[in-house]
Motif scaffolding. Structure first.
Motif, PDB file in Angstrom:
ATOM      1  N   ALA A  16      39.458  35.586  31.813  1.00 22.15           N
ATOM      2  CA  ALA A  16      39.101  36.125  30.495  1.00 22.15           C
ATOM      3  C   ALA A  16      38.811  34.986  29.516  1.00 22.15           C
ATOM      4  CB  ALA A  16      40.218  37.018  29.965  1.00 22.15           C
ATOM      5  N   ARG A  17      39.614  33.912  29.569  1.00 24.41           N
ATOM      6  CA  ARG A  17      39.358  32.747  28.698  1.00 24.41           C
ATOM      7  C   ARG A  17      38.033  32.095  29.064  1.00 24.41           C
ATOM      8  NH1 ARG A  17      44.695  31.778  29.998  1.00 24.41           N
ATOM      9  NH2 ARG A  17      44.166  29.938  31.224  1.00 24.41           N
ATOM     10  N   LEU A  18      37.757  31.958  30.360  1.00 28.15           N
ATOM     11  CA  LEU A  18      36.504  31.354  30.802  1.00 28.15           C
ATOM     12  C   LEU A  18      35.322  32.187  30.337  1.00 28.15           C
ATOM     13  CD1 LEU A  18      34.941  29.223  32.412  1.00 28.15           C
ATOM     14  CD2 LEU A  18      35.275  30.652  34.453  1.00 28.15           C
ATOM     15  N   ARG A  19      35.421  33.488  30.486  1.00 29.81           N
ATOM     16  CA  ARG A  19      34.316  34.364  30.086  1.00 29.81           C
ATOM     17  C   ARG A  19      34.060  34.262  28.584  1.00 29.81           C
ATOM     18  NH1 ARG A  19      33.394  40.758  31.579  1.00 29.81           N
ATOM     19  NH2 ARG A  19      31.158  40.712  31.117  1.00 29.81           N
ATOM     20  N   ALA A  20      35.140  34.113  27.806  1.00 30.83           N
ATOM     21  CA  ALA A  20      34.999  34.027  26.357  1.00 30.83           C
ATOM     22  C   ALA A  20      34.274  32.753  25.922  1.00 30.83           C
ATOM     23  CB  ALA A  20      36.377  34.098  25.688  1.00 30.83           C
ATOM     24  N   ARG A  55      48.302  36.699  39.893  1.00 32.95           N
ATOM     25  CA  ARG A  55      47.129  37.523  39.592  1.00 32.95           C
ATOM     26  C   ARG A  55      46.951  37.646  38.080  1.00 32.95           C
ATOM     27  NH1 ARG A  55      46.438  42.725  42.917  1.00 32.95           N
ATOM     28  NH2 ARG A  55      45.660  41.134  44.322  1.00 32.95           N
ATOM     29  N   ALA A  56      48.038  37.883  37.358  1.00 30.26           N
ATOM     30  CA  ALA A  56      47.956  37.994  35.901  1.00 30.26           C
ATOM     31  C   ALA A  56      47.469  36.682  35.289  1.00 30.26           C
ATOM     32  CB  ALA A  56      49.306  38.401  35.318  1.00 30.26           C
ATOM     33  N   ASP A  57      47.974  35.553  35.794  1.00 28.28           N
ATOM     34  CA  ASP A  57      47.530  34.242  35.300  1.00 28.28           C
ATOM     35  C   ASP A  57      46.037  34.047  35.564  1.00 28.28           C
ATOM     36  OD1 ASP A  57      50.122  33.697  34.516  1.00 28.28           O
ATOM     37  OD2 ASP A  57      50.539  32.321  36.185  1.00 28.28           O
TER      38      ASP A  57
END
Length: 122
Positions: free
Chosen positions: A102-106, A94-96
């Motif tokens: 978050a990286r994709l959204r950025a 889940r953390a991964d």
């Protein structure tokens, strides 16, 4: 000052200087596999992994233990240990996934919205 070692060092690795992991999987024609390796491979890929097969056996043993009122503490400890590893793994996965989202959204807000099912703005 730059030396030749500085330039060439990244190309050479001493033993155990990098990742030291190894996946251990029985090879198709390995003497480690009893029975018919081709059948074993198909069972693993088409039916169930060793873990799934073992899980069913452990489940059956626990059911028999309860039905006959016969304690099997080693089996219970094994099942509890497996559950703990699975629970820990779920939290890690889940953390991964959250970090990946978050990286994709950025870098790709529209891609992130498509993946998480968020409505498009506007």
């Amino acid at each position: 000052m730059l030396t030749p070692f500085d330039i060439w060092a990244p190309m050479f690795r001493a033993p155990f200087s990098g990742d030291v992991t190894q996946e251990i999987v029985p090879r198709l024609f390995s003497p480690d596999i009893k029975g018919i390796p081709e059948i074993e491979a198909r069972v693993q890929t088409e039916v169930a992994s060793y873990g799934k097969q073992l899980g069913k056996v452990l489940e059956a043993l626990q059911t028999l233990s309860a039905a006959t009122n016969t304690p099997l503490p080693e089996i219970d400890a094994l099942v509890a240990g497996i559950k703990e590893v699975k629970d820990d793994s779920r939290a890690d996965f889940r953390a991964d996934a959250e970090a990946a989202l978050a990286r994709l959204r950025a870098v790709d807000e529209d891609g992130w919205r498509a993946v998480v099912g968020a409505p498009q703005p506007g």
